[in-house]
Design a protein around this motif. Structure first.
Motif, mmCIF file in Angstrom:
data_model
loop_
_atom_site.group_PDB
_atom_site.id
_atom_site.type_symbol
_atom_site.label_atom_id
_atom_site.label_comp_id
_atom_site.label_asym_id
_atom_site.label_seq_id
_atom_site.Cartn_x
_atom_site.Cartn_y
_atom_site.Cartn_z
ATOM 1 N N LEU A 101 -42.985 6.239 -25.589
ATOM 2 C CA LEU A 101 -44.284 6.580 -26.158
ATOM 3 C C LEU A 101 -45.277 5.439 -25.984
ATOM 4 C CD1 LEU A 101 -45.887 8.695 -27.750
ATOM 5 C CD2 LEU A 101 -45.107 7.566 -29.826
ATOM 6 N N LEU A 102 -44.842 4.216 -26.215
ATOM 7 C CA LEU A 102 -45.724 3.060 -26.045
ATOM 8 C C LEU A 102 -46.123 2.880 -24.583
ATOM 9 C CD1 LEU A 102 -44.132 0.500 -28.528
ATOM 10 C CD2 LEU A 102 -46.286 1.752 -28.776
ATOM 11 N N LEU A 103 -45.219 3.114 -23.652
ATOM 12 C CA LEU A 103 -45.548 3.004 -22.226
ATOM 13 C C LEU A 103 -46.570 4.059 -21.811
ATOM 14 C CD1 LEU A 103 -42.061 2.240 -20.633
ATOM 15 C CD2 LEU A 103 -44.029 0.705 -20.815
ATOM 16 N N VAL A 104 -46.417 5.260 -22.298
ATOM 17 C CA VAL A 104 -47.390 6.313 -21.981
ATOM 18 C C VAL A 104 -48.745 5.970 -22.581
ATOM 19 C CG1 VAL A 104 -47.959 8.736 -22.375
ATOM 20 C CG2 VAL A 104 -45.652 8.099 -21.670
ATOM 21 N N ALA A 105 -48.766 5.489 -23.814
ATOM 22 C CA ALA A 105 -50.030 5.106 -24.454
ATOM 23 C C ALA A 105 -50.695 3.961 -23.699
ATOM 24 C CB ALA A 105 -49.780 4.712 -25.907
ATOM 25 N N ALA A 106 -49.911 2.981 -23.252
ATOM 26 C CA ALA A 106 -50.471 1.868 -22.476
ATOM 27 C C ALA A 106 -51.027 2.354 -21.150
ATOM 28 C CB ALA A 106 -49.401 0.795 -22.258
ATOM 29 N N ALA A 107 -50.342 3.287 -20.508
ATOM 30 C CA ALA A 107 -50.830 3.823 -19.243
ATOM 31 C C ALA A 107 -52.148 4.561 -19.443
ATOM 32 C CB ALA A 107 -49.788 4.745 -18.620
ATOM 33 N N VAL A 108 -52.261 5.329 -20.505
ATOM 34 C CA VAL A 108 -53.499 6.053 -20.777
ATOM 35 C C VAL A 108 -54.628 5.070 -21.073
ATOM 36 C CG1 VAL A 108 -54.627 7.569 -22.470
ATOM 37 C CG2 VAL A 108 -52.385 8.167 -21.551
ATOM 38 N N PHE A 109 -54.333 3.990 -21.764
ATOM 39 C CA PHE A 109 -55.373 3.046 -22.168
ATOM 40 C C PHE A 109 -55.793 2.125 -21.022
ATOM 41 C CE2 PHE A 109 -56.907 -0.885 -24.174
ATOM 42 C CZ PHE A 109 -57.922 -0.353 -24.945
ATOM 43 N N PHE A 110 -54.836 1.608 -20.258
ATOM 44 C CA PHE A 110 -55.151 0.566 -19.289
ATOM 45 C C PHE A 110 -55.419 1.079 -17.878
ATOM 46 C CE2 PHE A 110 -52.723 -1.938 -22.479
ATOM 47 C CZ PHE A 110 -53.762 -2.785 -22.840
ATOM 48 N N LEU A 111 -54.785 2.131 -17.444
ATOM 49 C CA LEU A 111 -54.975 2.603 -16.073
ATOM 50 C C LEU A 111 -56.307 3.329 -15.936
ATOM 51 C CD1 LEU A 111 -51.442 3.989 -15.168
ATOM 52 C CD2 LEU A 111 -52.475 1.848 -14.434
ATOM 53 N N PRO A 112 -57.003 3.107 -14.815
ATOM 54 C CA PRO A 112 -58.250 3.852 -14.609
ATOM 55 C C PRO A 112 -57.944 5.341 -14.430
ATOM 56 C CG PRO A 112 -57.766 2.430 -12.724
ATOM 57 C CD PRO A 112 -56.717 2.174 -13.759
ATOM 58 N N GLY A 113 -58.682 6.153 -15.112
ATOM 59 C CA GLY A 113 -58.436 7.592 -15.047
ATOM 60 C C GLY A 113 -57.308 8.035 -15.949
#
Length: 120
Positions: A13-25
């Motif tokens: 869950l934390l990895l998905v949240a980080a991907a949504v927050f930090f990755l463009p798009g």
């Protein structure tokens, strides 16, 4: 073993949240996944309704025209009421209309159910 699974789920869950927050798009991707999940849930409700209709078709037609019309009207008004929920809830009068329509649908569905139970 249960705590390892819980820790693994939290890390995912934390990895998905980080991907949504930090990755463009990432926000767009999350919105797309959310839309896909909403479509899947809606499709499952439609399939459930179709199956329930097929299983109880004789009972529905046994209600008679008046009660069957009330059943269909209550279901239709309920669906439209829930679809317009965001617009209706934006004002106080709309919220009152939303609640009144929802209560009317529930009352009509209970009346149809009680009529069906009296003959079942």
């Amino acid at each position: 073993m249960g705590s390892n699974a819980a820790a693994r789920n939290v890390v995912i869950l934390l990895l998905v949240a980080a991907a949504v927050f930090f990755l463009p798009g990432g926000g767009d991707a999350a919105a797309f996944v959310g839309a896909l999940l909403s479509i899947a849930i809606l499709a499952s409700f439609v399939l459930l309704a179709a199956r329930m209709y097929r299983e109880h078709r004789i009972d529905i037609f046994g209600l008679g025209d008046r009660w069957r019309g009330l059943l269909y009207a209550a279901l239709g008004v309920g669906v439209l009421d829930l679809a317009a929920r965001t617009r209706l809830a934006s004002t106080a009068g709309g919220s009152a209309v939303f609640v009144l329509l929802l209560v009317a649908c529930v009352v009509a569905l209970v009346a149809v159910f009680r009529h069906w139970r009296s003959y079942a």
